[in-house]
Design a protein around this motif. Structure first.
Motif, PDB file in Angstrom:
ATOM      1  N   LEU A 169       0.828  -1.202   0.000  1.00  0.00           N
ATOM      2  CA  LEU A 169       0.000   0.000   0.000  1.00  0.00           C
ATOM      3  C   LEU A 169       0.865   1.255   0.000  1.00  0.00           C
ATOM      4  N   ILE A 187     -10.031  -3.178   0.715  1.00  0.00           N
ATOM      5  CA  ILE A 187      -9.085  -2.960  -0.376  1.00  0.00           C
ATOM      6  C   ILE A 187      -9.752  -3.455  -1.652  1.00  0.00           C
ATOM      7  N   GLY A 248      -7.676   1.744  -0.684  1.00  0.00           N
ATOM      8  CA  GLY A 248      -7.772   0.988   0.555  1.00  0.00           C
ATOM      9  C   GLY A 248      -8.196   1.912   1.669  1.00  0.00           C
TER      10      GLY A 248
END
Length: 251
Positions: A169, A187, A248
């Protein structure tokens, strides 16, 4: 809010990595085809007649065989065929479930295995269970900002493949993921529950291109933050597609 920067699977535990553009996660399972196979050694207690998850020490892993870190993998899921590449060994294409293919693999990978350490004996799998280090099926989540913090602590560039994460991420603060324990994160279309930090081992010290231990990653973690953790383990609560650049959000 953060975005998916990279997706990785590792078809054979500790034997190579493969970048993906998209993946469909399944509730209660590891990332599809991640650690689908594992390599037994001459002292493994894995029971091929009653296959079930066992701890990582029953398999060939980078802690005892750092040269394995230099492997890269490509998987054809339709034919269940794996191609491994190593800068010293070249490439090998085989089917892990085929006894002849597994035997070819054992012979091919032998030069990476020091004679005074564990020796590979075969390739095994467990139905519907990736052979992750955790006792329950997990997907690992990594933070690019935390990786950058470790590189800064070391004072040199660091390959992020060393951490062997599934979902990377971007757009977070360094170590923000350590505050997510017990929380859920959406996500893409999938929902995951964060369970625990991942305590790291010497595998991360090995260069993902040469397989040589060249960086004190554990010393950097201990010296900078007083622990050996990097990344978090998550359980897939709701399956769904995850694609690069998906958003996310921790709930």
């Amino acid at each position: 809010m953060c975005t998916v920067a990279a997706l990785w699977r590792h078809p054979i535990k500790s034997h190579g990595r493969e970048a993906l553009d998209t993946v469909t996660l399944i509730a209660g399972q590891t990332m599809p085809w991640d650690r689908h196979w594992a390599v037994t050694h001459d002292r493994s207690k894995f029971d091929a007649q009653n296959p079930a998850w066992v701890t990582c020490r029953n398999f060939m892993i980078g802690v005892s065989t750092p040269g394995l870190a230099g492997l890269w993998a490509t998987l054809d899921t339709d034919s269940k065929t794996v191609t491994l590449q190593h800068q010293s060994l070249g490439s090998l294409t085989f089917q892990p479930d085929n006894p002849a293919g597994a035997a070819r693999f054992v012979e091919w990978v032998q030069p990476l295995c020091p004679p005074d350490k564990f020796q590979p004996t075969g390739i095994v799998s467990v139905q519907d269970r990736g052979m992750t280090d955790s006792k329950y099926p997990t997907v690992s989540i990594m933070n690019l900002a935390s990786h950058a913090a470790v590189a800064e602590q070391l004072g040199k560039p660091l390959e992020y493949e060393r951490w062997r994460g599934n979902i990377w991420l971007d757009g977070l603060d360094a170590w923000e993921e350590n505050n997510w324990i017990g929380k859920d994160i959406r996500i893409g279309d999938a929902l995951l529950r964060i369970h625990e930090p991942i305590e790291r081992c010497m595998h991360t010290a090995a260069n993902p291109h040469t397989g040589e231990r060249d960086t004190d990653t554990l010393g950097a973690l201990r010296g900078g933050w007083g622990h050996q953790n990097f990344g978090v383990n998550a359980e897939v609560i709701e399956g769904g597609q995850v694609t690069l650049q998906n958003k996310g959000q921790v709930l």
